[in-house]
Design a protein around this motif. Structure first.
Motif, mmCIF file in Angstrom:
data_model
loop_
_atom_site.group_PDB
_atom_site.id
_atom_site.type_symbol
_atom_site.label_atom_id
_atom_site.label_comp_id
_atom_site.label_asym_id
_atom_site.label_seq_id
_atom_site.Cartn_x
_atom_site.Cartn_y
_atom_site.Cartn_z
ATOM 1 N N LEU A 52 -11.284 -3.514 -4.422
ATOM 2 C CA LEU A 52 -10.194 -2.970 -5.223
ATOM 3 C C LEU A 52 -8.991 -3.913 -5.228
ATOM 4 O O LEU A 52 -8.400 -4.204 -6.275
ATOM 5 C CB LEU A 52 -9.799 -1.619 -4.638
ATOM 6 C CG LEU A 52 -8.828 -0.736 -5.388
ATOM 7 C CD1 LEU A 52 -9.445 -0.285 -6.693
ATOM 8 C CD2 LEU A 52 -8.449 0.467 -4.534
ATOM 9 N N LEU A 67 -9.022 -7.060 -4.626
ATOM 10 C CA LEU A 67 -9.380 -8.303 -5.305
ATOM 11 C C LEU A 67 -9.194 -8.186 -6.808
ATOM 12 O O LEU A 67 -8.647 -9.079 -7.456
ATOM 13 C CB LEU A 67 -10.835 -8.671 -4.969
ATOM 14 C CG LEU A 67 -11.335 -9.985 -5.545
ATOM 15 C CD1 LEU A 67 -10.442 -11.154 -5.138
ATOM 16 C CD2 LEU A 67 -12.779 -10.249 -5.109
ATOM 17 N N ARG A 68 -9.622 -7.081 -7.356
ATOM 18 C CA ARG A 68 -9.492 -6.918 -8.801
ATOM 19 C C ARG A 68 -8.034 -6.932 -9.238
ATOM 20 O O ARG A 68 -7.667 -7.621 -10.191
ATOM 21 C CB ARG A 68 -10.161 -5.627 -9.254
ATOM 22 C CG ARG A 68 -10.118 -5.503 -10.745
ATOM 23 C CD ARG A 68 -11.232 -4.671 -11.258
ATOM 24 N NE ARG A 68 -11.110 -3.321 -10.749
ATOM 25 C CZ ARG A 68 -12.111 -2.471 -10.669
ATOM 26 N NH1 ARG A 68 -13.308 -2.826 -11.044
ATOM 27 N NH2 ARG A 68 -11.921 -1.265 -10.224
ATOM 28 N N ILE A 95 -1.735 0.325 -6.611
ATOM 29 C CA ILE A 95 -3.044 0.971 -6.525
ATOM 30 C C ILE A 95 -2.998 2.280 -5.765
ATOM 31 O O ILE A 95 -4.034 2.831 -5.404
ATOM 32 C CB ILE A 95 -4.111 0.023 -5.938
ATOM 33 C CG1 ILE A 95 -3.693 -0.486 -4.577
ATOM 34 C CG2 ILE A 95 -4.370 -1.142 -6.878
ATOM 35 C CD1 ILE A 95 -4.619 -1.542 -4.039
ATOM 36 N N ASP A 96 -1.753 2.753 -5.555
ATOM 37 C CA ASP A 96 -1.585 4.110 -5.049
ATOM 38 C C ASP A 96 -2.219 4.299 -3.675
ATOM 39 O O ASP A 96 -3.141 5.120 -3.492
ATOM 40 C CB ASP A 96 -2.205 5.087 -6.066
ATOM 41 C CG ASP A 96 -1.627 6.480 -5.885
ATOM 42 O OD1 ASP A 96 -0.456 6.579 -5.498
ATOM 43 O OD2 ASP A 96 -2.368 7.454 -6.131
ATOM 44 N N LEU A 97 -1.712 3.500 -2.734
ATOM 45 C CA LEU A 97 -2.236 3.514 -1.373
ATOM 46 C C LEU A 97 -1.074 3.298 -0.405
ATOM 47 O O LEU A 97 0.015 2.941 -0.812
ATOM 48 C CB LEU A 97 -3.207 2.343 -1.208
ATOM 49 C CG LEU A 97 -4.616 2.627 -0.726
ATOM 50 C CD1 LEU A 97 -5.400 3.304 -1.846
ATOM 51 C CD2 LEU A 97 -5.302 1.326 -0.352
#
Lengths: 216, 216
Positions: free
Chosen positions: B19, B21-22, B44-46
């Motif tokens: 994730l 990496l993208r 990325i909502d983490l």
DNA sequence: GAATGTGAATTTATTCACAGCA
DNA sequence: TGCTGTGAATAAATTCACATTC
């Protein structure tokens, strides 16, 4: 579910219920009447206590000293997963992947009804995707109105990455409550919309990691 | 990986690396040079500490007080995931889904090289699946010998459920070390073979569960 | 001052182990 | 006796919080 607070159900339990259900349906089809948590655990390579605990969030489905009646368990899990009623589904993106999903069996079988398919490309609009006369690919222009009118619950999107975010926003505004996103990027979930990511390249990368490990 | 014991890497970290990496590649493509764990976490909502801890299993990729250099991080994670060399991949099952996977971009991009495609049906054997002259669907009879000869690392199988188990066994015997199974049943992994399940109906069932929850 | 890297604290998930019931 | 259902014990993952470094 009668008196079950689903917030108390661990998130990892849910995909396992789907796994149990599939195996149990297979057993039922083979005429197996009873199964113990130990048997089932061996079949799907899991700990037996895990299975019993997963069930315990929803009720007591078995008989001590005996085990579980397969048909009873199938029905119970079907209910737990909300598969005892029909969900209206659309697919946005009628490319190869979208078309493959549309043909996927085990789809209507589980209470998912594909009611519409959408694309932006004139070359596929109007193409058949199912058996019924209204099973034709529609223009994405119709998407919002269609979802509202037909009370679409779930959308699967297989559009190019650049269009995914916008598609999700439109679906959310049109009242779609859950989205399965096959586009290769994590989209932002609109308020009140449940978005899940299905990510092929991520799966391959995980394989790569573990393959690499073995070669050390 | 220089001195990293991959058994110490939590299994949940691996898909997250994919994730990261993208998103990082996307940032690099946009010309972003630096990113902090906080920035990335928001995108990325983490949780930011989660990201730093994930990296920490592999080394120290950042600079305190500054953040991470995007290109450096891309390279590091690429190496962590074993994507710094090429993997030979075959697809078994040239139906709609198999064909869709074969056309999937972001495939060769990540070091996965589709070297063969197989089916048992005479009506598709010989059909083109790529650009090269040898990019033609082969008979499954050739599968075992082909995998050995071409040193196939990974197989994706999109065969009917009834053939999946047997296909996996053959692939294992032919030295394939990792399998991505799209057939809707959990197959038994042969000794030394890594099998991962990609399960559409399971994803839909999870959505159904949470949808159902909202309606209470 | 700002953001990493990481032990410690917390939360979540799994497994054990056994009481309770057919 | 045999297997479920479940508290208690363990293990794993996440998050906090801060010392450390640029």
């Amino acid at each position: 579910m009668r008196g079950v607070d689903k917030n108390d159900v661990p998130s990892v339990t849910v995909p396992r219920l789907a796994l149990y259900l599939r195996k149990l349906r297979e057993l039922r089809a083979r005429g197996v009447e009873r199964v113990s948590s130990k048997d089932l655990a061996e079949m799907i390579d899991l700990n037996a206590a895990q299975i019993r605990k997963d069930f315990s969030y929803f009720g007591e489905f078995g008989t001590r000293g005996v085990g579980y009646e397969v048909p009873v368990l199938v029905d119970e899990i079907t209910r737990c997963l909300g598969l005892d009623h029909t969900w209206n589904v659309v697919i946005v993106g009628a490319g190869l992947l979208g078309t493959a999903l549309a043909r996927y069996r085990g789809f209507t079988e589980q209470g998912f009804r594909l009611v519409g398919m959408f694309d932006s490309s004139a070359s596929v609009i109007g193409a058949r995707f199912g058996t019924g006369e209204d099973s034709r690919v529609r223009s994405v222009h119709e998407l919002d109105e269609f979802c509202r009118r037909e009370r679409v619950d779930i959308a699967m999107i297989t559009v190019p990455a650049g269009e995914a975010e916008n598609t999700v926003r439109r679906l959310g505004a049109a009242g779609v409550k859950a989205i399965l996103n096959f586009a290769p990027l994590k989209v932002h979930a609109p308020e009140g919309v449940l978005v899940r990511q299905v990510d092929l390249s991520s799966e391959l990368m995980s394989l790569s990691f573990y393959l690499d490990k073995e070669q050390e």
